[in-house]
Scaffold this motif. Structure first.
Motif, mmCIF file in Angstrom:
data_model
loop_
_atom_site.group_PDB
_atom_site.id
_atom_site.type_symbol
_atom_site.label_atom_id
_atom_site.label_comp_id
_atom_site.label_asym_id
_atom_site.label_seq_id
_atom_site.Cartn_x
_atom_site.Cartn_y
_atom_site.Cartn_z
ATOM 1 N N GLU A 100 -5.434 -73.169 -30.621
ATOM 2 C CA GLU A 100 -5.341 -74.316 -31.520
ATOM 3 C C GLU A 100 -4.193 -74.086 -32.492
ATOM 4 O OE1 GLU A 100 -7.967 -77.210 -34.426
ATOM 5 O OE2 GLU A 100 -8.973 -75.716 -33.180
ATOM 6 N N LEU A 101 -3.285 -75.058 -32.560
ATOM 7 C CA LEU A 101 -2.131 -74.980 -33.465
ATOM 8 C C LEU A 101 -2.554 -75.318 -34.896
ATOM 9 C CD1 LEU A 101 0.403 -76.799 -31.128
ATOM 10 C CD2 LEU A 101 0.295 -74.341 -31.626
ATOM 11 N N PRO A 102 -1.766 -74.930 -35.892
ATOM 12 C CA PRO A 102 -2.107 -75.223 -37.291
ATOM 13 C C PRO A 102 -2.341 -76.715 -37.561
ATOM 14 C CG PRO A 102 -0.322 -73.633 -37.214
ATOM 15 C CD PRO A 102 -0.556 -74.103 -35.792
ATOM 16 N N ASP A 103 -1.660 -77.591 -36.804
ATOM 17 C CA ASP A 103 -1.835 -79.032 -37.023
ATOM 18 C C ASP A 103 -3.007 -79.612 -36.231
ATOM 19 O OD1 ASP A 103 -0.882 -79.161 -34.418
ATOM 20 O OD2 ASP A 103 0.959 -80.236 -34.927
ATOM 21 N N GLY A 104 -3.776 -78.741 -35.536
ATOM 22 C CA GLY A 104 -4.967 -79.191 -34.816
ATOM 23 C C GLY A 104 -4.743 -79.498 -33.346
ATOM 24 N N ARG A 105 -3.477 -79.603 -32.912
ATOM 25 C CA ARG A 105 -3.213 -79.836 -31.498
ATOM 26 C C ARG A 105 -3.511 -78.570 -30.709
ATOM 27 N NH1 ARG A 105 2.165 -80.611 -30.294
ATOM 28 N NH2 ARG A 105 2.680 -79.424 -32.157
ATOM 29 N N LEU A 106 -3.685 -78.728 -29.388
ATOM 30 C CA LEU A 106 -3.942 -77.588 -28.521
ATOM 31 C C LEU A 106 -2.696 -77.181 -27.759
ATOM 32 C CD1 LEU A 106 -7.500 -78.330 -27.060
ATOM 33 C CD2 LEU A 106 -6.856 -76.990 -29.078
ATOM 34 N N ARG A 107 -2.582 -75.897 -27.514
ATOM 35 C CA ARG A 107 -1.486 -75.301 -26.745
ATOM 36 C C ARG A 107 -2.109 -74.455 -25.644
ATOM 37 N NH1 ARG A 107 2.239 -71.391 -30.044
ATOM 38 N NH2 ARG A 107 3.502 -73.248 -30.261
ATOM 39 N N LEU A 108 -1.471 -74.461 -24.468
ATOM 40 C CA LEU A 108 -1.847 -73.553 -23.388
ATOM 41 C C LEU A 108 -0.706 -72.569 -23.197
ATOM 42 C CD1 LEU A 108 -3.318 -76.030 -20.733
ATOM 43 C CD2 LEU A 108 -4.495 -74.844 -22.597
ATOM 44 N N GLU A 109 -1.007 -71.289 -23.362
ATOM 45 C CA GLU A 109 -0.037 -70.222 -23.118
ATOM 46 C C GLU A 109 -0.312 -69.704 -21.718
ATOM 47 O OE1 GLU A 109 -0.669 -67.566 -26.419
ATOM 48 O OE2 GLU A 109 0.344 -68.924 -27.807
ATOM 49 N N GLU A 110 0.627 -69.924 -20.809
ATOM 50 C CA GLU A 110 0.391 -69.773 -19.377
ATOM 51 C C GLU A 110 1.152 -68.600 -18.752
ATOM 52 O OE1 GLU A 110 -0.283 -74.411 -18.266
ATOM 53 O OE2 GLU A 110 1.792 -73.700 -18.222
ATOM 54 N N THR A 111 0.492 -67.957 -17.821
ATOM 55 C CA THR A 111 1.118 -66.973 -16.941
ATOM 56 C C THR A 111 0.866 -67.472 -15.525
ATOM 57 O OG1 THR A 111 0.682 -65.184 -18.500
ATOM 58 C CG2 THR A 111 1.159 -64.553 -16.231
ATOM 59 N N TRP A 112 1.941 -67.719 -14.769
ATOM 60 C CA TRP A 112 1.790 -68.356 -13.458
ATOM 61 C C TRP A 112 2.566 -67.595 -12.385
ATOM 62 C CZ3 TRP A 112 6.587 -69.630 -11.752
ATOM 63 C CH2 TRP A 112 7.569 -69.854 -12.715
ATOM 64 N N GLU A 113 2.182 -67.864 -11.151
ATOM 65 C CA GLU A 113 2.905 -67.321 -10.005
ATOM 66 C C GLU A 113 2.814 -68.316 -8.855
ATOM 67 O OE1 GLU A 113 1.215 -63.780 -8.269
ATOM 68 O OE2 GLU A 113 -0.810 -64.518 -8.578
ATOM 69 N N TRP A 114 3.925 -68.482 -8.174
ATOM 70 C CA TRP A 114 3.915 -69.300 -6.963
ATOM 71 C C TRP A 114 3.177 -68.531 -5.865
ATOM 72 C CZ3 TRP A 114 5.064 -74.109 -7.523
ATOM 73 C CH2 TRP A 114 6.013 -74.513 -8.456
ATOM 74 N N GLU A 115 2.465 -69.247 -5.029
ATOM 75 C CA GLU A 115 1.848 -68.659 -3.841
ATOM 76 C C GLU A 115 2.558 -69.128 -2.579
ATOM 77 O OE1 GLU A 115 -2.637 -67.791 -5.392
ATOM 78 O OE2 GLU A 115 -2.277 -69.777 -4.561
ATOM 79 N N SER A 116 3.296 -70.226 -2.679
ATOM 80 C CA SER A 116 3.990 -70.794 -1.523
ATOM 81 C C SER A 116 5.445 -70.328 -1.431
ATOM 82 C CB SER A 116 3.950 -72.321 -1.600
ATOM 83 O OG SER A 116 4.608 -72.762 -2.778
ATOM 84 N N GLN A 117 5.903 -69.595 -2.430
ATOM 85 C CA GLN A 117 7.295 -69.143 -2.482
ATOM 86 C C GLN A 117 7.371 -67.997 -3.486
ATOM 87 O OE1 GLN A 117 8.817 -72.914 -3.878
ATOM 88 N NE2 GLN A 117 8.980 -72.172 -5.966
ATOM 89 N N PRO A 118 8.450 -67.252 -3.508
ATOM 90 C CA PRO A 118 8.589 -66.181 -4.501
ATOM 91 C C PRO A 118 8.752 -66.761 -5.902
ATOM 92 C CG PRO A 118 10.157 -65.884 -2.694
ATOM 93 C CD PRO A 118 9.548 -67.241 -2.526
ATOM 94 N N GLY A 119 8.273 -66.042 -6.892
ATOM 95 C CA GLY A 119 8.506 -66.429 -8.271
ATOM 96 C C GLY A 119 7.262 -66.385 -9.126
#
Length: 133
Positions: A100-119
């Motif tokens: 939750e941000l100071p102004d009340g909005r939500l943030r998603l902090e993401e860690t991702w990986e492709w499964e169909s390609q490198p990256g």
């Protein structure tokens, strides 16, 4: 080729746990990724019910995308699939922390990986200003 699993990373030190629902919220990336990936023009409309999360997304280089997964506390774990403007498809896995941000909005902090390609990588999406509930 076997890729290492996505690992959860902690929320930033100044963030407090948020148990607000994502249901009905519209979020957008705060920065562009590489071409053919989500970017600041992409919009995610989230849904949440009983520990399940899903979203539709489109915009920028993405014609149509879907994600589906689970939420346990402030941790999301989901798979995503998308159709790009160049006609190719891609899929992957993401683990996110809800902050939750100071102004009340939500943030998603993401860690991702492709499964169909490198990256793999990290990204941040935030609830759009004025999309409060």
């Amino acid at each position: 080729m076997t890729r290492p699993p996505v690992t959860d990373r902690p929320a930033t030190e100044d963030s407090a746990p948020s148990h607000r629902s994502l249901d009905g919220l519209v979020l957008a990336p705060v920065a562009d990724q590489a071409p053919g990936q989500v970017g600041t023009g992409t919009r995610f409309r989230y849904h949440e019910r009983d520990g399940e999360v899903w979203a539709e997304y489109a915009g920028g280089d993405v014609v149509r995308g879907h994600l589906v997964g689970t939420r346990a506390g402030d941790r999301l774990d989901f798979r995503y699939v998308q159709l790009r403007r160049d006609g190719t498809t891609a899929s992957g896995h993401c683990v996110s922390t809800v902050v939750e941000l100071p102004d009340g909005r939500l943030r998603l902090e993401e860690t991702w990986e492709w499964e169909s390609q490198p990256g793999s990588g990290t990204s941040v999406v935030e609830q759009l200003p004025g999309d409060g509930r």
